[in-house]
Scaffold this motif. Sequence first.
Motif, PDB file in Angstrom:
ATOM      1  N   GLN A   1       0.955  -1.077  -0.017  1.00 45.85           N
ATOM      2  CA  GLN A   1       0.038  -0.099   0.124  1.00 45.85           C
ATOM      3  C   GLN A   1       0.820   1.291  -0.035  1.00 45.85           C
ATOM      4  N   VAL A   2       0.499   2.197  -0.939  1.00 49.36           N
ATOM      5  CA  VAL A   2       1.522   3.336  -0.842  1.00 49.36           C
ATOM      6  C   VAL A   2       1.058   4.133   0.320  1.00 49.36           C
ATOM      7  N   GLN A   3       2.314   4.689   0.752  1.00 49.96           N
ATOM      8  CA  GLN A   3       2.444   5.474   1.920  1.00 49.96           C
ATOM      9  C   GLN A   3       3.020   6.940   1.340  1.00 49.96           C
ATOM     10  N   LEU A   4       2.247   8.047   1.379  1.00 47.10           N
ATOM     11  CA  LEU A   4       2.377   9.472   0.998  1.00 47.10           C
ATOM     12  C   LEU A   4       2.513  10.066   2.488  1.00 47.10           C
ATOM     13  N   VAL A   5       3.385  11.316   2.299  1.00 50.11           N
ATOM     14  CA  VAL A   5       3.598  11.808   3.459  1.00 50.11           C
ATOM     15  C   VAL A   5       4.103  13.503   2.910  1.00 50.11           C
ATOM     16  N   GLU A   6       3.170  14.370   3.601  1.00 49.00           N
ATOM     17  CA  GLU A   6       3.159  15.507   3.299  1.00 49.00           C
ATOM     18  C   GLU A   6       3.969  16.519   4.170  1.00 49.00           C
ATOM     19  N   SER A   7       4.691  17.635   3.599  1.00 51.47           N
ATOM     20  CA  SER A   7       5.347  18.033   4.386  1.00 51.47           C
ATOM     21  C   SER A   7       5.525  19.598   3.509  1.00 51.47           C
ATOM     22  N   GLY A   8       6.072  20.545   4.457  1.00 48.81           N
ATOM     23  CA  GLY A   8       6.431  21.984   3.859  1.00 48.81           C
ATOM     24  C   GLY A   8       5.434  23.043   3.966  1.00 48.81           C
ATOM     25  N   GLY A   9       4.332  22.938   4.892  1.00 50.37           N
ATOM     26  CA  GLY A   9       3.361  23.641   5.057  1.00 50.37           C
ATOM     27  C   GLY A   9       4.098  24.881   6.421  1.00 50.37           C
ATOM     28  N   GLY A  10       3.419  25.840   6.837  1.00 47.73           N
ATOM     29  CA  GLY A  10       3.845  26.919   7.752  1.00 47.73           C
ATOM     30  C   GLY A  10       2.796  28.013   7.445  1.00 47.73           C
ATOM     31  N   LEU A  11       3.457  28.956   8.091  1.00 51.85           N
ATOM     32  CA  LEU A  11       2.738  30.291   8.093  1.00 51.85           C
ATOM     33  C   LEU A  11       3.331  31.200   6.772  1.00 51.85           C
ATOM     34  N   ALA A  12       2.466  31.854   6.068  1.00 56.02           N
ATOM     35  CA  ALA A  12       2.929  32.711   5.082  1.00 56.02           C
ATOM     36  C   ALA A  12       1.988  34.004   5.044  1.00 56.02           C
ATOM     37  N   GLN A  13       2.603  35.251   4.680  1.00 57.33           N
ATOM     38  CA  GLN A  13       1.792  36.272   4.509  1.00 57.33           C
ATOM     39  C   GLN A  13       1.055  36.357   3.432  1.00 57.33           C
ATOM     40  N   PRO A  14       0.056  36.953   3.312  1.00 58.01           N
ATOM     41  CA  PRO A  14      -0.605  37.197   1.971  1.00 58.01           C
ATOM     42  C   PRO A  14       0.191  37.850   0.954  1.00 58.01           C
ATOM     43  N   GLY A  15       0.275  36.993  -0.296  1.00 62.48           N
ATOM     44  CA  GLY A  15       1.147  37.462  -1.385  1.00 62.48           C
ATOM     45  C   GLY A  15       2.523  36.538  -1.298  1.00 62.48           C
ATOM     46  N   GLY A  16       2.616  35.778  -0.365  1.00 62.19           N
ATOM     47  CA  GLY A  16       3.763  35.030  -0.039  1.00 62.19           C
ATOM     48  C   GLY A  16       3.834  33.666  -0.681  1.00 62.19           C
ATOM     49  N   SER A  17       4.867  32.913  -0.600  1.00 63.98           N
ATOM     50  CA  SER A  17       4.759  31.461  -1.276  1.00 63.98           C
ATOM     51  C   SER A  17       5.212  30.430  -0.333  1.00 63.98           C
ATOM     52  N   LEU A  18       4.770  29.397  -0.517  1.00 63.65           N
ATOM     53  CA  LEU A  18       5.322  28.027   0.130  1.00 63.65           C
ATOM     54  C   LEU A  18       5.351  26.920  -0.853  1.00 63.65           C
ATOM     55  N   ARG A  19       6.251  26.105  -0.502  1.00 66.30           N
ATOM     56  CA  ARG A  19       6.270  24.777  -1.473  1.00 66.30           C
ATOM     57  C   ARG A  19       6.168  23.501  -0.590  1.00 66.30           C
ATOM     58  N   LEU A  20       4.786  22.662  -0.965  1.00 65.54           N
ATOM     59  CA  LEU A  20       4.710  21.484  -0.267  1.00 65.54           C
ATOM     60  C   LEU A  20       5.181  20.418  -0.829  1.00 65.54           C
ATOM     61  N   SER A  21       5.624  19.356  -0.143  1.00 67.42           N
ATOM     62  CA  SER A  21       6.185  18.032  -0.815  1.00 67.42           C
ATOM     63  C   SER A  21       5.241  16.928  -0.462  1.00 67.42           C
ATOM     64  N   CYS A  22       5.255  16.114  -1.212  1.00 73.20           N
ATOM     65  CA  CYS A  22       4.499  14.848  -1.101  1.00 73.20           C
ATOM     66  C   CYS A  22       5.279  13.689  -1.373  1.00 73.20           C
ATOM     67  N   THR A  23       5.932  13.005  -0.540  1.00 74.34           N
ATOM     68  CA  THR A  23       6.861  12.139  -0.719  1.00 74.34           C
ATOM     69  C   THR A  23       6.385  10.611  -0.506  1.00 74.34           C
ATOM     70  N   ALA A  24       6.680   9.840  -1.783  1.00 80.15           N
ATOM     71  CA  ALA A  24       6.062   8.415  -1.556  1.00 80.15           C
ATOM     72  C   ALA A  24       6.866   7.377  -1.117  1.00 80.15           C
ATOM     73  N   SER A  25       6.482   6.093  -0.813  1.00 79.57           N
ATOM     74  CA  SER A  25       7.239   5.076  -0.263  1.00 79.57           C
ATOM     75  C   SER A  25       7.632   4.336  -1.660  1.00 79.57           C
ATOM     76  N   GLY A  26       6.904   4.471  -2.826  1.00 80.33           N
ATOM     77  CA  GLY A  26       7.033   3.939  -3.895  1.00 80.33           C
ATOM     78  C   GLY A  26       7.546   4.834  -5.058  1.00 80.33           C
TER      79      GLY A  26
END
Length: 124
Positions: free
Chosen positions: A1-26
Motif C-alpha cells: 500500500q502506498v504511503q505518502l507523507v506531506e510536508s512543507g506547510g507553515g505560516l505565510a503572509q498574503p502574497g507569499g509563497s510556500l512549497r509543499l512536498s508529497c513523498t511516496a514510499s514507492g
Amino acid sequence: QVQLVESGGGLAQPGGSLRLSCTASGFIYDYRTIGWFRQAPGKEREGVSCISSRDGSSYYVDSVKGRFSISTDNARKTVYLQMNSLKPEDTAVYYCAADSCSGGFYFPSTIESWGQGTQVTVSS
C-alpha cells in the motif's frame, strides 16, 4: 500500500509563497495520478491540483490557477505543490493522495486513509 507523507506547510503572509512536498514510499510512476487536496476548518475536503505520472499533464481548481504549480521529481519520489501569491482563503490542511484524481476531476471519497497532511496558514 502506498504511503505518502506531506510536508512543507507553515505560516505565510498574503502574497507569499510556500512549497509543499508529497513523498511516496514507492515510485511516482507506479500510480496513474497524484492529487493535492485541502480542507479548511468547517469545510469539505476539496481537490486542488492533479498531475499525471504518465505524461505530466497537470490540472488545477479555478481558485488556484495561475498561482499554484504541481510538479514531480521521480528520482526523489516526490510531488511538489508550489504555491505563490497566497491568499488567506488558501489556509487549510493540505493532503496528497495517489490515484485520487483524473484530469480536472477529484475523488476524495475513494481514499480510505489519509496522511496527516501539512498545515498552511496565510495571515498577516
